[in-house]
Motif scaffolding. Structure first.
Motif, PDB file in Angstrom:
ATOM      1  N   PRO A  89       0.824  -1.346  -0.210  1.00  0.00           N
ATOM      2  CA  PRO A  89       0.021  -0.152   0.081  1.00  0.00           C
ATOM      3  C   PRO A  89       0.682   1.311   0.072  1.00  0.00           C
ATOM      4  CG  PRO A  89      -1.113  -1.428   1.400  1.00  0.00           C
ATOM      5  CD  PRO A  89       0.339  -2.266   0.861  1.00  0.00           C
ATOM      6  N   SER A  90       1.936   1.304   0.629  1.00  0.00           N
ATOM      7  CA  SER A  90       2.763   2.474   0.721  1.00  0.00           C
ATOM      8  C   SER A  90       3.483   2.801  -0.719  1.00  0.00           C
ATOM      9  CB  SER A  90       3.933   2.267   2.005  1.00  0.00           C
ATOM     10  OG  SER A  90       4.587   1.106   1.471  1.00  0.00           O
ATOM     11  N   GLN A  91       3.573   1.832  -1.591  1.00  0.00           N
ATOM     12  CA  GLN A  91       4.185   2.060  -2.888  1.00  0.00           C
ATOM     13  C   GLN A  91       3.150   2.433  -3.918  1.00  0.00           C
ATOM     14  OE1 GLN A  91       5.730  -1.958  -3.029  1.00  0.00           O
ATOM     15  NE2 GLN A  91       7.692  -1.375  -2.635  1.00  0.00           N
ATOM     16  N   ILE A  92       1.751   2.412  -3.881  1.00  0.00           N
ATOM     17  CA  ILE A  92       1.084   2.441  -4.822  1.00  0.00           C
ATOM     18  C   ILE A  92       0.951   4.108  -5.337  1.00  0.00           C
ATOM     19  CG2 ILE A  92      -1.576   2.845  -5.299  1.00  0.00           C
ATOM     20  CD1 ILE A  92      -1.998   0.498  -3.066  1.00  0.00           C
ATOM     21  N   GLY A  93       1.160   5.092  -4.611  1.00  0.00           N
ATOM     22  CA  GLY A  93       1.323   6.538  -5.389  1.00  0.00           C
ATOM     23  C   GLY A  93       2.479   6.514  -6.060  1.00  0.00           C
TER      24      GLY A  93
END
Length: 105
Positions: A89-93
């Motif tokens: 989730p922390s990599q999505i952006g």
């Protein structure tokens, strides 16, 4: 293990690669090591991602640029195209940024 190709290899063959180029990150993003970094293999994934010939789309699939015409690179990517990438989730952006700003469409 390389995130993009999924291959397990010696640490000597892996590099801590930025998902979003460090020069394009703000101060907060530069310190967000869990989000902005990934392991990539030195055999091709790191370079092909860095220059925009591969990316991860909004469906977390590895995509190959239609502009990539090199037969050796395409053969290297043949088994990886449309592969599901285990994006945290922390990599999505950061992957979204790369797809919009660096991927050669």
């Amino acid at each position: 293990r390389s995130l993009l190709c999924g291959k397990t290899m010696l640490a000597d063959f892996l590099i801590a690669a930025h998902i979003k180029r460090r020069s394009d990150c703000d101060d907060h993003e530069k310190r967000d090591l869990d989000g902005v970094l990934m392991l990539a293999c030195k055999f091709g994934c790191d370079y092909l991602y860095e220059v925009g010939y591969i990316s991860v789309d909004i469906n977390n699939k590895l995509v190959v640029s239609p502009k990539l015409k090199d037969k050796s690179a395409l053969a290297y990517l043949q088994n990886m195209k449309n592969k599901s990438i285990n994006v945290r989730p922390s990599q999505i952006g950061y992957f979204e940024w790369h797809f919009q700003n660096r991927f050669i469409k």
